[in-house]
Design an enzyme around this catalytic site. Sequence first.
Site, mmCIF file in Angstrom:
data_model
loop_
_atom_site.group_PDB
_atom_site.id
_atom_site.type_symbol
_atom_site.label_atom_id
_atom_site.label_comp_id
_atom_site.label_asym_id
_atom_site.label_seq_id
_atom_site.Cartn_x
_atom_site.Cartn_y
_atom_site.Cartn_z
ATOM 1 N N GLY A 135 -53.765 -29.458 26.726
ATOM 2 C CA GLY A 135 -53.401 -28.713 25.518
ATOM 3 C C GLY A 135 -52.612 -27.435 25.758
ATOM 4 O O GLY A 135 -52.630 -26.533 24.916
ATOM 5 N N SER A 136 -51.857 -27.364 26.859
ATOM 6 C CA SER A 136 -51.098 -26.117 27.083
ATOM 7 C C SER A 136 -49.956 -25.976 26.067
ATOM 8 O O SER A 136 -49.592 -24.856 25.695
ATOM 9 C CB SER A 136 -50.584 -26.030 28.529
ATOM 10 O OG SER A 136 -49.584 -26.986 28.759
ATOM 11 N N HIS A 148 -41.521 -34.299 25.567
ATOM 12 C CA HIS A 148 -41.565 -35.218 26.708
ATOM 13 C C HIS A 148 -40.941 -34.531 27.929
ATOM 14 O O HIS A 148 -39.884 -33.904 27.810
ATOM 15 C CB HIS A 148 -40.786 -36.498 26.360
ATOM 16 C CG HIS A 148 -40.823 -37.492 27.454
ATOM 17 N ND1 HIS A 148 -41.932 -38.289 27.700
ATOM 18 C CD2 HIS A 148 -39.920 -37.797 28.417
ATOM 19 C CE1 HIS A 148 -41.693 -39.044 28.760
ATOM 20 N NE2 HIS A 148 -40.473 -38.769 29.212
ATOM 21 N N GLU A 196 -40.528 -45.626 16.012
ATOM 22 C CA GLU A 196 -41.478 -46.664 16.425
ATOM 23 C C GLU A 196 -41.419 -47.006 17.915
ATOM 24 O O GLU A 196 -42.288 -47.692 18.430
ATOM 25 C CB GLU A 196 -41.262 -47.920 15.582
ATOM 26 C CG GLU A 196 -41.858 -47.744 14.202
ATOM 27 C CD GLU A 196 -41.442 -48.826 13.243
ATOM 28 O OE1 GLU A 196 -40.857 -49.835 13.676
ATOM 29 O OE2 GLU A 196 -41.687 -48.658 12.032
ATOM 30 N N ASP A 233 -40.810 -42.776 23.072
ATOM 31 C CA ASP A 233 -39.906 -41.683 23.460
ATOM 32 C C ASP A 233 -38.442 -41.977 23.114
ATOM 33 O O ASP A 233 -37.535 -41.654 23.886
ATOM 34 C CB ASP A 233 -40.044 -41.370 24.965
ATOM 35 C CG ASP A 233 -41.475 -41.033 25.353
ATOM 36 O OD1 ASP A 233 -42.163 -40.362 24.567
ATOM 37 O OD2 ASP A 233 -41.905 -41.433 26.445
ATOM 38 N N ILE A 291 -49.810 -44.500 21.482
ATOM 39 C CA ILE A 291 -48.676 -44.920 20.660
ATOM 40 C C ILE A 291 -49.169 -45.018 19.221
ATOM 41 O O ILE A 291 -50.285 -45.471 18.967
ATOM 42 C CB ILE A 291 -48.143 -46.281 21.167
ATOM 43 C CG1 ILE A 291 -47.548 -46.070 22.577
ATOM 44 C CG2 ILE A 291 -47.102 -46.859 20.217
ATOM 45 C CD1 ILE A 291 -47.251 -47.339 23.312
ATOM 46 N N MET A 305 -51.697 -39.040 24.175
ATOM 47 C CA MET A 305 -51.369 -40.197 25.000
ATOM 48 C C MET A 305 -51.670 -41.525 24.301
ATOM 49 O O MET A 305 -52.373 -42.388 24.831
ATOM 50 C CB MET A 305 -52.145 -40.116 26.336
ATOM 51 C CG MET A 305 -51.868 -38.855 27.127
ATOM 52 S SD MET A 305 -50.103 -38.623 27.482
ATOM 53 C CE MET A 305 -49.918 -39.801 28.820
HETATM 54 C C1 GRF Z 1 -46.645 -32.301 28.744
HETATM 55 O O1 GRF Z 1 -45.967 -32.373 29.976
HETATM 56 C C2 GRF Z 1 -45.858 -32.999 27.679
HETATM 57 O O2 GRF Z 1 -44.480 -32.952 27.875
HETATM 58 C C3 GRF Z 1 -46.330 -34.434 27.803
HETATM 59 O O3 GRF Z 1 -47.693 -34.346 28.147
HETATM 60 C C4 GRF Z 1 -47.941 -33.097 28.774
HETATM 61 C C5 GRF Z 1 -49.022 -32.428 27.989
HETATM 62 O O4 GRF Z 1 -49.455 -31.235 28.556
HETATM 63 N N1 GRF Z 1 -46.082 -35.171 26.609
HETATM 64 P P1 GRF Z 1 -50.405 -30.265 27.740
HETATM 65 O O5 GRF Z 1 -51.637 -31.103 27.330
HETATM 66 O O6 GRF Z 1 -49.658 -29.783 26.545
HETATM 67 O O7 GRF Z 1 -50.794 -29.180 28.677
#
Ligand code: GRF
Length: 201
Positions: free
Chosen positions: A11-12, A108, A141, A144, A91, A89
């Site tokens: 969640g950064s 992404h 759909e 990425d 779809i 993570m």
């Molecule tokens: C990030 O690298 C983002 O681009 C990808 O998943 C990672 C998530 O990192 N989709 P965080 O959970 O936001 O720290």
Amino acid sequence: MRVAVLASGRGSNFQSILNASERGKLPNCKIKLLIVNKKEAYAIERAKKHNVPYYIIESKNKKREEFDLEMLEILKSNKIEIVVLAGFMRILSKQFISEYKDKIINIHPSLLPKFPGAHAHRDAIEAKAKISGCTVHFVDEGVDTGPIIMQESVAVDIDDDEHTLSEKILPIEHKIYPKVLDLLTSNKLKIINGKVITETD
Ligand code: GRF
């Protein structure tokens, strides 16, 4: 605009959005809630710390449509207008995407369309790419594949590995994701023929 963040782990990026919001950088955006699909997601701690309501919907052993309907119920009952995927993570189903058409964004860690999917850093290293970076895009759909909103690049050095490359890209993610969210919630993004046009002041 009323915004929900969906996350699965650390969640950064969610944190970077919370920080931008608390610093007054997202004047048209209200972070109303967080949804996680894993109860151990560290994003939950961040939500607690910043008094953002959170929902845990375990996705394990659940059909995609069923899981997405549960999310939709929460989003609709909270009148959410914009959905931000921040390391989410999973779809999304067609139905979910059509309910929030052009209202879902994702970040992404590569310069799309290069290196889509779950292993972008590893794929960039294996391809011996000289540059990589990150992309914020609308979600359609595909995986990425949606219209690209903003990208920023970094150089890949000869001794970079998956880990060092992700450490280089992450701070850029934290910089551009709040910027895009500000543009979107300020109605400054338009999609014309699959291309994103950014209105400037
Ligand atoms: C990030 O690298 C983002 O681009 C990808 O998943 C990672 C998530 O990192 N989709 P965080 O959970 O936001 O720290």
